[in-house]
Scaffold this active site. Structure first.
Site, short mmCIF file in Angstrom:
data_model
loop_
_atom_site.label_atom_id
_atom_site.label_comp_id
_atom_site.label_asym_id
_atom_site.label_seq_id
_atom_site.Cartn_x
_atom_site.Cartn_y
_atom_site.Cartn_z
N GLN A 69 0.45 -11.09 -3.05
CA GLN A 69 -0.94 -10.68 -2.88
C GLN A 69 -1.54 -10.22 -4.21
O GLN A 69 -0.85 -9.57 -4.99
CB GLN A 69 -1.02 -9.50 -1.90
CG GLN A 69 -0.54 -9.81 -0.51
CD GLN A 69 -0.57 -8.57 0.36
OE1 GLN A 69 -0.06 -7.52 -0.01
NE2 GLN A 69 -1.16 -8.69 1.54
N ASP B 294 -3.23 -7.66 -4.96
CA ASP B 294 -3.47 -6.49 -4.13
C ASP B 294 -3.95 -5.32 -4.97
O ASP B 294 -3.44 -5.07 -6.06
CB ASP B 294 -2.14 -6.12 -3.46
CG ASP B 294 -2.34 -5.34 -2.19
OD1 ASP B 294 -3.50 -5.15 -1.78
OD2 ASP B 294 -1.33 -4.93 -1.60
N LYS C 282 -12.75 -3.19 8.26
CA LYS C 282 -12.66 -4.04 7.08
C LYS C 282 -13.78 -5.06 7.03
O LYS C 282 -14.40 -5.38 8.05
CB LYS C 282 -11.32 -4.78 7.05
CG LYS C 282 -11.13 -5.72 8.24
CD LYS C 282 -9.85 -6.55 8.13
CE LYS C 282 -9.67 -7.43 9.35
NZ LYS C 282 -8.56 -8.38 9.24
N HIS D 133 -5.31 -1.09 -4.53
CA HIS D 133 -5.69 0.08 -3.73
C HIS D 133 -6.52 0.98 -4.61
O HIS D 133 -6.11 1.33 -5.70
CB HIS D 133 -4.44 0.74 -3.17
CG HIS D 133 -3.71 -0.18 -2.24
ND1 HIS D 133 -2.68 -0.98 -2.66
CD2 HIS D 133 -3.95 -0.51 -0.95
CE1 HIS D 133 -2.29 -1.75 -1.65
NE2 HIS D 133 -3.05 -1.50 -0.61
N HIS E 120 -8.29 -0.78 0.52
CA HIS E 120 -7.35 -1.88 0.27
C HIS E 120 -8.21 -3.09 0.00
O HIS E 120 -9.19 -3.31 0.70
CB HIS E 120 -6.53 -2.24 1.52
CG HIS E 120 -5.78 -1.12 2.15
ND1 HIS E 120 -4.43 -1.19 2.35
CD2 HIS E 120 -6.18 0.07 2.64
CE1 HIS E 120 -4.03 -0.09 2.95
NE2 HIS E 120 -5.08 0.69 3.15
N CYS F 194 0.78 -1.24 0.00
CA CYS F 194 0.00 0.00 0.00
C CYS F 194 0.82 1.29 0.00
O CYS F 194 0.50 2.20 -0.78
CB CYS F 194 -1.07 0.00 1.09
SG CYS F 194 -0.69 -0.94 2.56
N ARG G 218 7.18 -11.15 5.07
CA ARG G 218 6.86 -10.89 6.47
C ARG G 218 7.60 -11.90 7.32
O ARG G 218 7.61 -13.09 7.00
CB ARG G 218 5.35 -11.01 6.70
CG ARG G 218 4.60 -9.94 5.93
CD ARG G 218 3.12 -10.00 6.14
NE ARG G 218 2.48 -9.00 5.31
CZ ARG G 218 1.17 -8.83 5.21
NH1 ARG G 218 0.35 -9.62 5.90
NH2 ARG G 218 0.67 -7.89 4.43
#
Length: 663
Positions: A398, A400, A483, A402, A529, A351, A380
């Site tokens: 991911q 992912d 979320k 945004h 997100h 992000c 991570r």
RNA sequence: GCCGGUGUAGCUCAGUUGGCAGAGCAGACGAUUUGUAAUCGUCAGGUCGUGGGUUCAAUUCCCACCGCCGGCUCCA
């Protein structure tokens, strides 16, 4: 004296002498029912069979084969477990012993800091059977808080539970353990054993016996890592030995579809020791599945109005200071690298970098919603004990995105996102969805209450519109915003949390993101997100387990294998394969160096969707023998053109098979 | 990170109360030519997770570390 009248589940009423017990009530209906009874309910409240019937209540008898009945069996079995451990380890302290899905556990502190080992399970089970043979009663008593504290004078955990009530903490938690505002309830089994418990319980330990102790584990007292670790024993209990055996069989079946096992068997991926813990490599067969998943994802995102971006794996520490991640998640990030012009981290999320793309130039309201999408690989530092195959790893990708939008666009964007998520997941064969709405964690958040409320309301409204069943999880949100998480149900009934949609007012502020509105003034966008698969690795693992390795044809690493009956059919087999390959089908030929049955068996073990057997008849007629995965029996003499057309359709339309529960 | 378990051939697993390490499957080679879930034979394959220690001798006993498995905690 007037009798008591109670209502039965069928709506009829029945009158009894005052003082009639629930057990006598069951006997009045039938001796078989009384024999099967483990407890009763009065107006829906579970109670012991020894309780006397209250006038006017609706009464049901709880038998061991019902979900509530099994809970009671398990809870009572947990008590016997505690009694057995206290007998075997005099001076042991016992903590809590709740019912969990399909079983129970009990936590202990053994004298001298001793730990359970696997060998102790047999000893404990033997002692439990002895207690069951003694047929001790479960006798309920009510006490004041002060009496409770005295009764458990040498049991610090029990005292803490009772004291927690006085302090008004964790009411829900302790209620199950038998401590309430007005006092505590206990169950007495023998002069040597009384446990704090809300109940109800079976009438006596003789009613138990169909159980298995599963494993030992360490577990922190009250789930708090900073407090001492207790010794936990897990067990399962059922109404009969057959039901125990069935349960163990179900566990064995689930084990067969474990993605880590199938990953080796089907040559999909591995975790080379030399590479390091929690880091996976994808083998060609897993790699092609992953590529297909990614291709499909990109295709859908392109159609959904997303724009594709790419960002690097490393980023300057300042970026994560700005985003706030370093403050909250430093321990979960890989250690920093010092380089000549600063400190760099492997990125744990995408992000902040997407925010830099947004901020790279001035934005107009005409560009919004701006949907930036990336298959972004992140790292991570997951703690060693938490790694779990592809489900939980240290480097993963991911899907992912945004989305930057105006406040006016937020509601519609969330709503269409929910549709988009479910539409994409459906293509992979998931059809049952549920959702969770996570709200602010009062101990871990940034931003104003007003902004949190606004975001939470927007998510809730979208969920209400979608018709998705959902629950609210108070305090489960990320630090930057509330979320929605979407769970899917798999072929054997497990639920997996997959997709997430997170509302974020904080990143735009921290990164100073702006757009110029129609009013020619600067405004702050809102950021969403979202990830559908979550992690590609984890989603792949879930797919493998859902299908027990037998992936739908469109995702199968190899879709067709052609087997000639004899070597002189090899030419025709190659021809068939070449024709299919020309249409993009993943196909191979297994020559007749081995008997046909051996080759069929191999292809079956590899879980191929289609095996084509070709022999004299097929060469003559331009046909194939089709052995379909999961099919009853093979089909002979299918015209090749027909098979090709049907397969093409199955692949193009991404037809998913009904996943089977038997692996 | 914490508790328990575990690590022997590519896979599944035997084994050694301390004395040259075994099977089945998979693999290579040869024979076999087969109509819907295992053809036969031969061969090859291991520093017994890694590093220390004890011992005449360690895969076996002891210590440490690493990985994996089951939990706990954590999961942006």
């Amino acid at each position: 004296m007037a009798g008591v009248t109670v209502r039965l589940p069928d709506g009829s009423t029945k009158e009894f002498e005052p003082g009639t017990s629930a057990l006598q009530f069951a006997q009045s209906i039938g001796p078989r029912l009384a024999k099967a009874a483990v407890a009763a309910t009065f107006d829906g409240e579970p109670v012991d069979l020894s309780r006397t019937l209250p006038d006017g209540a609706e009464v049901t008898v709880v038998t061991a084969t019902t979900p509530l009945g099994r809970e009671i069996l398990r809870h009572s079995t947990a008590h016997v477990l505690a009694q057995a451990v206290l007998r075997l380890w005099p001076g042991a302290h016992f903590a809590i012993g709740p019912v969990i899905e399909d079983g129970f556990y009990y936590d202990f502190e053994l004298p001298g800091g001793v730990h359970f080992t696997d060998d102790d399970l047999d000893r404990i089970a033997t002692e439990m059977r002895a207690i069951m043979a003694e047929d001790q009663p479960f006798v309920r008593h009510e006490h004041s808080i002060a009496e409770g504290l005295e009764l458990f004078g040498d049991q610090p955990f029990k005292r803490e539970i009772i004291e927690a009530v006085g302090a008004g903490q964790d009411e829900v938690d302790v209620a199950a353990e038998g401590a309430g505002e007005h006092g505590v309830s206990t169950y007495w089994n023998s002069p040597a054993f009384t446990d704090l418990c809300r109940g109800p319980h079976v009438p006596s330990t003789g009613a138990l016996g169909h159980f298995a102790l599963m494993r030992v584990a360490g577990a922190y007292w009250r789930g708090d890592e900073k407090r001492q670790q207790l010794q936990r024993v897990y067990g399962t209990a059922w109404e009969t030995d057959e039901a125990v055996a069935e349960h163990l069989h179900r566990l064995a079946e689930a084990e067969k579809r474990d993605h880590r096992k199938l990953g080796v068997e089907l040559d999909l991926f591995s975790f080379p020791h030399e590479l390091g813990g929690g880091l996976a490599v994808w083998h060609p067969k897993g790699g092609i599945v992953r590529k297909l998943m990614e291709d499909y994802s990109r295709e859908r995102h392109a159609a959904g109005g997303y724009e594709f971006v790419v960002t690097p794996h490393l980023a300057n520490a300042n970026l994560f200071e700005t985003s706030g991640h370093l403050g909250f998640y430093k321990d979960g990030m890989y250690p920093p690298m010092e380089m000549d012009n600063g400190t760099y981290y492997p990125k744990p999320m995408n992000c902040p970098i997407h925010c830099l793309i947004y901020a790279s130039r001035q934005r107009s309201y005409r560009e919004l919603p701006l949907r930036l999408f990336e298959l972004g690989t992140v790292y991570r530092y997951e703690r060693a004990g938490t790694l779990h195959g592809l489900m939980r790893i240290r480097g993963f990708t991911q899907d992912d995105s945004h989305i930057y939008c105006t406040e006016d666009q937020l509601q519609e964007e969330i709503g269409s996102l929910l549709d988009f998520v479910m539409s994409v997941l459906t293509a992979f064969g998931f059809t049952e969805f549920t959702a969770n709405l996570s709200t602010k964690d009062p101990d871990k958040y940034v931003g104003s209450d007003e902004i949190w409320d606004k975001a939470t309301d927007a998510l809730r409204l979208a969920l209400d519109h979608s018709g998705l069943p959902y629950e609210t999880k108070e305090g489960d949100a990320a630090f930057y915003g509330p979320k929605i998480d979407i769970d899917v149900r798999d072929a054997i009934g497990r639920t997996w949390q997959l997709s997430t949609i997170q509302c974020d007012f904080n990143h735009p502020e921290r990164f100073g993101l702006e757009y110029v509105g129609a009013d020619n003034a600067r405004h702050r966008p809102i950021m969403l997100h979202r990830a559908l698969f979550g992690s590609i690795e984890r989603f792949f693992a879930i797919l493998v387990e859902h299908y027990a390795g037998a992936l739908p044809a469109w995702l199968s690493p190899e879709q067709v294998r052609v087997l000639g009956v004899r070597n002189d059919h090899q030419g025709y087999a190659e021809e068939v394969a070449a024709g299919l390959r020309g249409r993009g089908v993943r196909v191979s030929v297994d020559p007749a160096d081995e008997p046909l049955n051996a080759r069929i068996r191999r292809a079956k073990l590899e879980k191929l969707p289609y095996i084509l057997v070709v022999g004299d008849d097929d060469v003559a007629a331009g046909t194939v023998g089709v052995n379909r995965r999961g099919g009853e029996r093979p089909e002979r003499g299918v015209p090749l053109v027909d098979f090709t057309a049907a397969l093409q359709r199955e692949i193009d339309e991404r037809i998913v098979p009904e996943p089977v529960a038997d692996a």
